[in-house]
Write an enzyme that holds these catalytic residues in place. Structure first.
Site, PDB file in Angstrom:
ATOM      1  N   HIS B 148     -67.468  24.216  53.589  1.00 17.99           N
ATOM      2  CA  HIS B 148     -67.205  22.858  53.125  1.00 17.99           C
ATOM      3  C   HIS B 148     -65.714  22.708  52.899  1.00 17.99           C
ATOM      4  O   HIS B 148     -65.114  23.500  52.195  1.00 17.99           O
ATOM      5  CB  HIS B 148     -67.962  22.590  51.828  1.00 17.99           C
ATOM      6  CG  HIS B 148     -69.444  22.524  52.019  1.00 17.99           C
ATOM      7  ND1 HIS B 148     -70.065  21.463  52.624  1.00 17.99           N
ATOM      8  CD2 HIS B 148     -70.421  23.401  51.731  1.00 17.99           C
ATOM      9  CE1 HIS B 148     -71.372  21.688  52.662  1.00 17.99           C
ATOM     10  NE2 HIS B 148     -71.621  22.860  52.135  1.00 17.99           N
ATOM     11  N   CYS B 190     -65.869  19.586  57.298  1.00 22.19           N
ATOM     12  CA  CYS B 190     -65.430  18.204  57.203  1.00 22.19           C
ATOM     13  C   CYS B 190     -63.907  18.168  57.259  1.00 22.19           C
ATOM     14  O   CYS B 190     -63.244  19.041  56.711  1.00 22.19           O
ATOM     15  CB  CYS B 190     -65.911  17.586  55.900  1.00 22.19           C
ATOM     16  SG  CYS B 190     -67.690  17.513  55.798  1.00 22.19           S
TER      17      CYS B 190
END
Lengths: 539, 394
Positions: B148, B190
């Site tokens: 992440h 991301c």
């Protein structure tokens, strides 16, 4: 003057308001009472002593912050950066500190010649050599051998400290034809000459001198090219770059650097037997190693040490199948996923030698190949005789260790010593430069004292190695220098999260600076205001 | 003569630089595969890494040259309905965990510090070789990261994060110490493309799954496992590697790989950074996929004709060696004899205590000193006690 009157007017106005509110309290609250500013009751005037006391309190708080807090903060957050001799380090990296020279002493033994004849021959040969040589870093120096050294043949490789410096001994023997013969076990070159080739003292050139010079040049050409190549690929200043290497020589030298392993004091050799079925399940490897490998390894002992282990794997399938292997498939032959060829045995780099039992062959009929910087593979269907495989392995080992291809074994080993010390010298110098540039590029990385010590050790040994290049001493010093340089560069504590964005710093300091800073700053601001007011009043 | 040499210099340099740069090939391939998130719902990140691990292993990088970092153990998670296995596809055809997997850094060992130490090789002596990135200037490295992330950072284990600056500095240190030849950096997270935006070291090709302010999405979930099993970007990379790069001799290029990205399928805009690579985009596109995902070595085959010739050569070598050995033995024998004649009984005496010592704890030579210090300390304590009682007495 006017300021004072204004102030007194203001005071009077305040006084009148006080009265107003008092009257307003007496009467019931009038409709316009909200518009009247609420009257604050002034505290009794402070005594000068208490004002002074408050000033002392504030001053002492600030004194503690500035005299104790700031230094502690500075000390505890400062990154220790030992002073490094950056200029010296860059000098080494750029090749300004050391001019690598390889003076090779070549001793001439000419018992059959008169002393003056020998001297003359020496001079003319040296002359011829100097004319041929274009690469000043690699220099052959001739000398007449002392009579005491006449029995060089008995000393051989294990020569004593006295004649360690001599790279090659030339024995001039009278004969019927002119021919050169390099002895196999010791660095001795026998040159036979016909009597009419002996130069007369008047002539400045002689065919024998030219012959010797050309033979010597041929012998050391490969070494010269290797060293020249090493220097040219380093960051040495261009004026030291050697003569042009022809493209094919350069290419073969590039292959040589690709092939040979990085230098290490110790290598680990793994000999593996892989068989596709349940048989053969054993091989007579110990005897074969004893017979073929150990003597070779022993002769390497002053360059590197070796440890050996062996293994047998049954039911081993190679990564590619078929009876004829294509050359481009060969790198897939090693079944890396399933064959246990772990290099993590000990701390030394592993050289793998694989004997695969089978009768496949490579296109063109070869049955063995070398994998650069990794090891060698031999395919053999009958393993009752391990001799051919061992011979191939020993040759592959020589290539992997970076030994030159031509010459007798002692000469190849001595060349290897020189080439390796040059390589180590350049590598350690390069590491010094990397460390110096890194120090400048990353100002937030800490540099512990051990790094500085390592740097000084490196530079000291680099200096020694540079002075003693060409001998075993040089190799030893270069090795120490390289080890120290690596240790300094890879210092364990020189890591950490080096980058802190400004947001992080604010986030860290705000919870502290907010609650502590506001009363401190407000205190000083209020005191300053009060002081100004008092001054105005007193004027 | 000198002047002549000087005039030749530019030519010399040109002729030297030409062939070396062309023939400068890599000799080993390394892969650093990192997942940075733990916990069961991040199953897909570990599956991403394990699928890539399986692929590079299939294409020939040996386990010893793959550094695998897994912060959690999904196979043994109590919530796993298929204990001992990890799947990256709902068809559950391939068990990624298998029986031949070597995790180098696991659990709480996966930290930013350890990752940077791995890259820069600033590790202690105690670190085994299998956990180190032992690359040199001839090594191609594939660095794959997933987890992440956000703008210019990637979270490690929900506890800390690595910034794009740290990563760039680590790569610079690697380049400075000649620890790679070429490096392919891949990241699936991301805002992944921000992670490689700060790189400044040469010879790096970088690619990421999504642009700034873009999320990177999972591909599909396995209803029996109960969570998403793979991310889209990784899925389509693997799809290409599995279907187009079938065997190690594949000639597919990085250009082919990057052209295969379909933004409508990946649901984000993958980015590629070429400017650090010598030759820029055209040069980088021509690089083979196998240069980074496989282990191609330029072997040197000993041809059959040569064999007999140098076998004889080596025969001579063998003889020389035998000769050398004989001589060395003689020298040794002479030395030993000399020693024997001078101090025979000494050698005998030296041997025996050695044998005893090997089985014993090291002899303490400062035994009496320690005793004395202990006695003094005891005496001092009792003196203090006596003094205390004397003072208290009145």
């Amino acid at each position: 003057m006017s300021a004072k009157t204004e102030a007194s007017e203001a005071l009077e106005a305040e006084g009148s308001i006080v009265e107003d509110t008092a009257t307003a309290k007496n009467q019931e609250v009038p409709a316009n009472a909200v518009n009247v500013a609420p009257k604050k009751k002034e505290p009794p005037p402070e005594s000068p002593a208490s004002i002074r006391l408050r000033q002392y309190v504030i001053a002492s708080f600030w004194a503690i912050i500035i005299l104790v807090g700031l230094p502690i903060w500075w000390r505890t957050t400062a990154i220790y950066r030992a002073k490094l001799p950056l200029d010296q380090m860059m000098d080494w990296a750029d090749g300004r500190a050391c001019r690598p020279v390889f003076p090779l002493r070549i001793s001439i033994e000419a018992d059959a010649l008169q002393d003056h004849e020998a001297q003359h021959l020496l001079r003319t040969t040296q002359h011829a050599l100097d004319d041929l040589n274009e690469f000043s870093a690699h220099h052959l120096r001739l000398q007449l051998s002392q009579p005491a050294n006449a029995s060089v043949e008995t000393t051989g490789l294990s020569a004593g400290a006295g004649d360690e410096e001599v790279a090659l001994t030339i024995r001039l023997l009278p004969g019927t034809t002119t021919q050169a013969d390099l002895q196999a076990y010791s660095p001795i070159l026998d040159i036979q000459y016909t009597p009419n080739q002996v130069p007369s003292s008047s002539s400045s050139a002689s065919s024998l001198a030219n012959y010797i010079a050309n033979t010597l040049r041929g012998l050391f050409a490969e070494e010269q090219a290797m060293i020249a190549y090493l220097l040219s690929t380093s960051s040495a200043p261009p004026e030291r770059s050697p003569k042009a290497l022809s493209p094919d020589v350069a290419e073969s030298l590039a292959r040589w650097t690709t092939r040979s392993l990085k230098y290490s004091r110790t290598y680990h050799l793994t000999f593996s037997l892989f068989t596709p079925a349940a048989t053969p399940s054993s091989w007579d490897i110990e005897a074969a190693l004893e017979e073929y490998m150990k003597p070779l390894l022993a002769s390497f002992s002053e360059i590197s040490n070796f440890t050996i282990d062996t293994q047998v794997q049954l039911y081993a399938t190679p990564g590619v199948s078929g009876n004829v292997l294509k050359k481009e498939d060969l790198s897939g032959f090693i079944n890396a996923a399933e064959w246990p060829l772990s290099p993590s045995i000990g701390g030394a780099p592993t050289v793998n030698f694989i004997l695969y039992v089978g009768d496949m062959e490579v296109e063109g009929g070869g049955k063995s190949w070398l994998i650069p910087q990794w090891g060698g593979v031999v395919i053999q269907s009958d393993i009752s005789d391990l001799r051919p495989a061992m011979l191939i392995f020993s040759n592959q080992l020589m290539s992997l260790l970076g030994a030159p291809e031509a010459g007798s074994l002692p000469l190849r080993l001595m060349t290897l010593v020189r080439v390796r010390s040059a390589g180590l010298l350049l590598k350690a110098s390069g590491t010094m430069g990397s460390l110096a540039r890194l120090t400048l590029a990353l100002p937030s990385i800490s540099i512990p004292r051990s790094v500085a010590e390592g740097v000084y050790t490196t530079i000291e040994h680099l200096r020694k190695a540079c002075d003693g290049l060409g001998g075993k001493e040089g190799l030893e010093n270069a090795r120490i220098a390289e080890e120290a340089a690596e240790k300094a560069f890879f210092e364990k504590s020189m890591v950490g999260q080096v980058y802190f964005p400004d947001e992080h710093k604010v986030a860290v300091y705000l919870p502290l600076l907010g609650p502590v800073g506001v009363p401190l700053v407000m205190g000083i601001v209020k005191e300053f205001k009060a002081w100004r007011k008092r001054r105005r009043e007193s004027r | 003569m000198k002047l002549n040499n000087l005039l030749q210099l530019p030519l010399v340099l040109a002729s030297l630089l030409g062939p070396t740069s062309v023939s400068c090939e890599h000799t080993s391939n390394w892969a650093v595969l990192v997942s940075t998130s733990r916990f069961w719902f991040n199953y897909r990140h570990l599956a991403n890494v394990l699928s890539l691990y399986r692929t590079v292993k299939r294409l020939g990088i040996p386990d010893s040259q793959i550094i695998l970092m897994l912060p959690d153990d999904m196979a043994c998670n109590p919530r796993n309905a298929f204990p001992g296995t990890v799947y990256s596809n709902a068809d559950r055809a391939v068990d990624l965990y298998g029986d031949n997997i070597e995790v180098d850094y696991r659990g709480y060992e996966v930290t930013v510090e350890n990752f940077i130490r791995l890259l820069t090789d600033r590790v202690g002596e105690e670190m085994p070789r299998s956990k180190r990135l032992l690359t040199d200037d001839r090594s191609n490295i594939l660095v794959y990261m997933t987890g992440h992330g956000g703008n210019e950072f990637l979270k490690f284990q929900d506890a800390e994060e690595i910034s794009a600056f740290d990563l760039a500095d680590a790569f610079e240190q690697m380049w400075e110490k000649k620890r790679y030849h070429e490096l392919l950096f891949m990241i699936d997270t991301c805002q992944a493309n921000t992670m490689y935006s700060k790189f400044y070291s040469p010879n790096i090709i970088a690619t990421g799954s999504s642009e700034i302010d873009q999320s990177s999405y999972s591909h599909h979930a396995d209803n029996d496992v109960g969570v998403a099993v793979i991310d889209r970007y990784t899925y389509y990379n693997l799809d290409f590697l599995e279907t187009q790069v079938r065997e190690p001799s594949s000639k597919m290029t990085l250009g082919d790989l990057f052209d295969s990205y379909d933004e409508s399928k990946i649901h984000s805009h993958p980015g590629v950074r070429w400017d650090l690579f010598p030759g820029g985009e055209p040069g980088g596109r021509e690089r083979l996929v196998m240069d980074f995902f496989g282990n191609v070595q330029n072997v040197e085959v000993d041809s059959a004709e040569n064999a007999t010739e140098w076998k004889e050569d080596i025969l001579a070598l063998g003889r020389k060696i035998a000769e050398l050995r004989k001589r060395a033995d003689e020298a040794d024998a002479a030395a030993v004899e000399e020693k024997n004649t001078s101090t025979p009984e000494q050698m005998f005496v030296r041997d025996i205590p050695k044998k005893i010592r090997a089985a014993k704890v090291e002899v303490d030579n400062t035994w009496w000193g320690k005793k004395a210090i202990g006695a003094w300390a005891l005496a001092g304590c009792s003196l203090v006690w006596l003094a205390g009682t004397y003072l208290e007495a009145p």
